[in-house]
Design a protein around this motif. Structure first.
Motif, PDB file in Angstrom:
ATOM      1  N   THR A  52      -8.312  12.921   3.802  1.00  0.00           N
ATOM      2  CA  THR A  52      -7.581  11.805   3.217  1.00  0.00           C
ATOM      3  C   THR A  52      -6.991  10.943   4.325  1.00  0.00           C
ATOM      4  N   ILE A  53      -7.090   9.637   4.143  1.00  0.00           N
ATOM      5  CA  ILE A  53      -6.485   8.695   5.092  1.00  0.00           C
ATOM      6  C   ILE A  53      -5.379   7.937   4.375  1.00  0.00           C
ATOM      7  N   PRO A  54      -4.105   8.224   4.632  1.00  0.00           N
ATOM      8  CA  PRO A  54      -3.014   7.476   3.996  1.00  0.00           C
ATOM      9  C   PRO A  54      -2.937   6.066   4.560  1.00  0.00           C
ATOM     10  N   LEU A  55      -2.804   5.105   3.680  1.00  0.00           N
ATOM     11  CA  LEU A  55      -2.768   3.698   4.102  1.00  0.00           C
ATOM     12  C   LEU A  55      -1.312   3.276   4.309  1.00  0.00           C
ATOM     13  N   ASN A  56      -0.684   3.812   5.366  1.00  0.00           N
ATOM     14  CA  ASN A  56       0.717   3.503   5.658  1.00  0.00           C
ATOM     15  C   ASN A  56       0.888   2.817   7.002  1.00  0.00           C
ATOM     16  N   GLN A  57      -0.222   2.281   7.550  1.00  0.00           N
ATOM     17  CA  GLN A  57      -0.155   1.515   8.777  1.00  0.00           C
ATOM     18  C   GLN A  57      -1.249   0.465   8.767  1.00  0.00           C
ATOM     19  N   THR A  58      -1.082  -0.536   9.604  1.00  0.00           N
ATOM     20  CA  THR A  58      -2.003  -1.677   9.587  1.00  0.00           C
ATOM     21  C   THR A  58      -3.420  -1.289   9.975  1.00  0.00           C
ATOM     22  N   GLU A  59      -3.578  -0.428  10.939  1.00  0.00           N
ATOM     23  CA  GLU A  59      -4.912  -0.022  11.405  1.00  0.00           C
ATOM     24  C   GLU A  59      -4.937   1.482  11.588  1.00  0.00           C
ATOM     25  N   TYR A  60      -6.072   2.071  11.220  1.00  0.00           N
ATOM     26  CA  TYR A  60      -6.221   3.518  11.317  1.00  0.00           C
ATOM     27  C   TYR A  60      -7.639   3.816  11.772  1.00  0.00           C
ATOM     28  N   ASN A  61      -7.777   4.602  12.823  1.00  0.00           N
ATOM     29  CA  ASN A  61      -9.086   5.040  13.303  1.00  0.00           C
ATOM     30  C   ASN A  61      -9.237   6.534  13.028  1.00  0.00           C
ATOM     31  N   TYR A  62     -10.166   6.852  12.154  1.00  0.00           N
ATOM     32  CA  TYR A  62     -10.376   8.250  11.772  1.00  0.00           C
ATOM     33  C   TYR A  62     -11.665   8.743  12.415  1.00  0.00           C
ATOM     34  N   ALA A  97       0.828  -1.210   0.000  1.00  0.00           N
ATOM     35  CA  ALA A  97       0.000   0.000   0.000  1.00  0.00           C
ATOM     36  C   ALA A  97       0.860   1.257   0.000  1.00  0.00           C
ATOM     37  N   ALA A  98       1.931   1.246   0.799  1.00  0.00           N
ATOM     38  CA  ALA A  98       2.827   2.404   0.848  1.00  0.00           C
ATOM     39  C   ALA A  98       3.542   2.587  -0.479  1.00  0.00           C
ATOM     40  N   GLY A  99       3.915   1.497  -1.127  1.00  0.00           N
ATOM     41  CA  GLY A  99       4.583   1.589  -2.418  1.00  0.00           C
ATOM     42  C   GLY A  99       3.696   2.197  -3.487  1.00  0.00           C
ATOM     43  N   LYS A 100       2.424   1.964  -3.408  1.00  0.00           N
ATOM     44  CA  LYS A 100       1.473   2.541  -4.369  1.00  0.00           C
ATOM     45  C   LYS A 100       0.986   3.925  -3.963  1.00  0.00           C
ATOM     46  N   GLU A 101       1.426   4.404  -2.800  1.00  0.00           N
ATOM     47  CA  GLU A 101       0.935   5.669  -2.238  1.00  0.00           C
ATOM     48  C   GLU A 101      -0.590   5.621  -2.078  1.00  0.00           C
ATOM     49  N   SER A 102      -1.068   4.493  -1.572  1.00  0.00           N
ATOM     50  CA  SER A 102      -2.511   4.276  -1.431  1.00  0.00           C
ATOM     51  C   SER A 102      -3.105   5.174  -0.353  1.00  0.00           C
ATOM     52  N   ALA A 103      -4.340   5.570  -0.575  1.00  0.00           N
ATOM     53  CA  ALA A 103      -5.047   6.413   0.396  1.00  0.00           C
ATOM     54  C   ALA A 103      -6.544   6.263   0.198  1.00  0.00           C
ATOM     55  N   LEU A 104      -7.297   6.555   1.238  1.00  0.00           N
ATOM     56  CA  LEU A 104      -8.753   6.627   1.162  1.00  0.00           C
ATOM     57  C   LEU A 104      -9.159   8.094   1.188  1.00  0.00           C
ATOM     58  N   TYR A 105      -9.944   8.497   0.214  1.00  0.00           N
ATOM     59  CA  TYR A 105     -10.427   9.867   0.128  1.00  0.00           C
ATOM     60  C   TYR A 105     -11.872   9.901   0.603  1.00  0.00           C
ATOM     61  N   LEU A 106     -12.180  10.851   1.473  1.00  0.00           N
ATOM     62  CA  LEU A 106     -13.517  10.958   2.064  1.00  0.00           C
ATOM     63  C   LEU A 106     -14.237  12.171   1.486  1.00  0.00           C
TER      64      LEU A 106
END
Length: 435
Positions: A96-106, A59-68
């Motif tokens: 935006t939530i960057p997907l650079n960790q296993t779990e993220y609480n927004y 996910a980090a290699g692709k610069e993945s993120a969730l856009y809200l």
């Protein structure tokens, strides 16, 4: 046909969970300028979006993120897609939530009233002019949407458009249970004994039993849904199947009765005991209407991925269902009006008028509550329609039960030797069943 419909419902229900699992796909994101993950109605000041992924490195290699996106921004983008380039569309995201960790609480910002939020997956390939298939490890995710509960803690899986339905179905099941304890024995004895109302009561009771099963299945599905955000899709599909079967059975019953009376009005008809007049014309009309309703219901399933028993009716299939119910009500009104206006017996007229009330309430409650729902906010509309229609249909069934279970009224009508009632019996049967 019912089994096929059940399979379709099972497939459709897979998109209704609020704890969503899946794979993040760069190809899908590139073609759609973002991969839609889920839409949810958040409310309050402690709403949380919880994200888990299994392959942080990929996910980090692709610069993945969730856009809200909030509902306003999303509608703005999709109302004029050509006006926005891909980067401009991304710039309109609320966060935006960057997907650079296993779990993220927004934690979402505080909202004065419920709002729909759209969660979109984007990576570095999404806005490229040309996309070449990138071979990389799969990235699976789990997204949970949590609204604040009564204590203000983010544990509630229900969206603002679903809150309160769990309690409603619990109350409905409780009422059905209490009513069954009081009336089931007397009703069973009446049906076991037979009599001129036997067939109608049997069909009516079957339709009611289907509604009871639907309410119980909805309650069980929502009870599990409250704990894990997924529910029991199989049970939810069973609830919708029972709703459809009940609707179809009641439509056939009401049309057969009313059309049988209307078509046999001017001719001498020796109707069989315990049955309505099954002329080719009345049977054909009933079968045609039932077939049309089933086709529209199946069409509706394919149009709406978030299918419920009742909707705010924005698709073509749903609008056609509404129009069909209004036309049927008008048709029945015309037929019953012609009978009532020429009927000299006060008791017969009262019988027909009471039956008409039950029919019109059944057919018109859905269109009426759809119209009333537009007085409410959008997230409240489905709840208004669902609760209103279920309560109205239950009242309609009570009216019909009271009509056909009323010995004195029915026998006073049938003793007039009317040829317009489909349930009249010969004198031999009358003396046998009279009480």
């Amino acid at each position: 046909m019912l089994w096929s419909l059940f399979v379709v419902l099972q497939l459709v229900h897979t998109g209704r969970a609020r704890t969503v699992h899946g794979s993040l796909d760069s190809d899908v994101a590139w073609h759609g300028r973002g991969q839609h993950i889920v839409t949810f109605l958040f409310h309050g000041d402690q709403a949380v979006l919880r994200v888990k992924i299994n392959n942080v490195a990929a996910a980090a290699g692709k610069e993945s993120a969730l856009y809200l996106y909030q509902d306003e921004q999303w509608v703005q983008i999709h109302s004029s897609l050509e006006e926005y380039s891909c980067p401009e569309r991304l710039s309109l995201a609320q966060d935006t939530i960057p997907l650079n960790q296993t779990e993220y609480n927004y934690t979402l910002p505080q909202m004065a009233y419920p709002k729909a939020w759209y969660v979109i997956y984007v990576d570095k390939f999404t806005c490229l002019v040309k996309y070449e298939d990138q071979k990389s490890d799969a990235i699976t995710f789990e997204v949970a949407m949590l609204n604040p509960d009564a204590a203000g803690n983010p544990f509630d899986h229900f969206g603002a458009d679903e809150s309160g339905l769990h309690e409603f179905f619990f109350l409905l099941v409780l009422i059905y249970f209490v009513a069954a304890c009081i009336y089931i024995q007397a009703l069973w004895q009446m049906m076991k004994k037979g009599g001129p109302m036997h067939t109608v009561l049997k069909v009516l009771s079957t339709a009611l039993l289907l509604q009871v099963v639907s309410a119980l299945a909805n309650y069980l599905h929502l009870s599990r849904y409250a704990t894990d955000g997924k529910g029991a899709p199989l049970v939810g599909s069973l609830a919708e199947l029972c709703d459809i079967a009940s609707e179809v059975q009641m439509l056939y019953l009401l049309l057969s009765l009313c059309m049988g009376w209307t078509l046999s009005r001017k001719k001498k008809s020796q109707g069989k005991p315990l049955q309505w007049d099954r002329t080719p014309a009345s049977t054909g009309i009933a079968v045609l209407a039932v077939s049309a309703q089933v086709i529209l219901l199946v069409w509706e399933l394919f149009e709406d991925a978030n299918h419920h028993s009742f909707h705010a009716h924005q698709s073509l299939a749903e609008n056609l269902l509404i129009a069909m119910k209004i036309c049927l009500a008008i048709s029945l009104a015309c037929g019953l009006y012609q009978i009532i206006t020429v009927e000299r017996s006060t008791m017969k007229r009262q019988f027909y008028i009471t039956f008409a009330k039950g029919c019109f309430l059944w057919f018109l409650c859905h269109p009426c509550f759809v119209a009333i729902s537009f007085l409410f906010k959008e997230y409240q509309r489905e709840k208004v329609i669902t609760v209103g229609v279920i309560v109205s249909q239950s009242v309609s069934m009570i009216i019909l039960y009271r009509l056909f279970l009323s010995h004195s009224l029915y026998w006073e009508v049938s003793s007039l030797s009317s040829v317009t009632l489909p349930l009249t019996v010969s004198s031999g049967h009358r003396s046998r069943y009279y009480s």
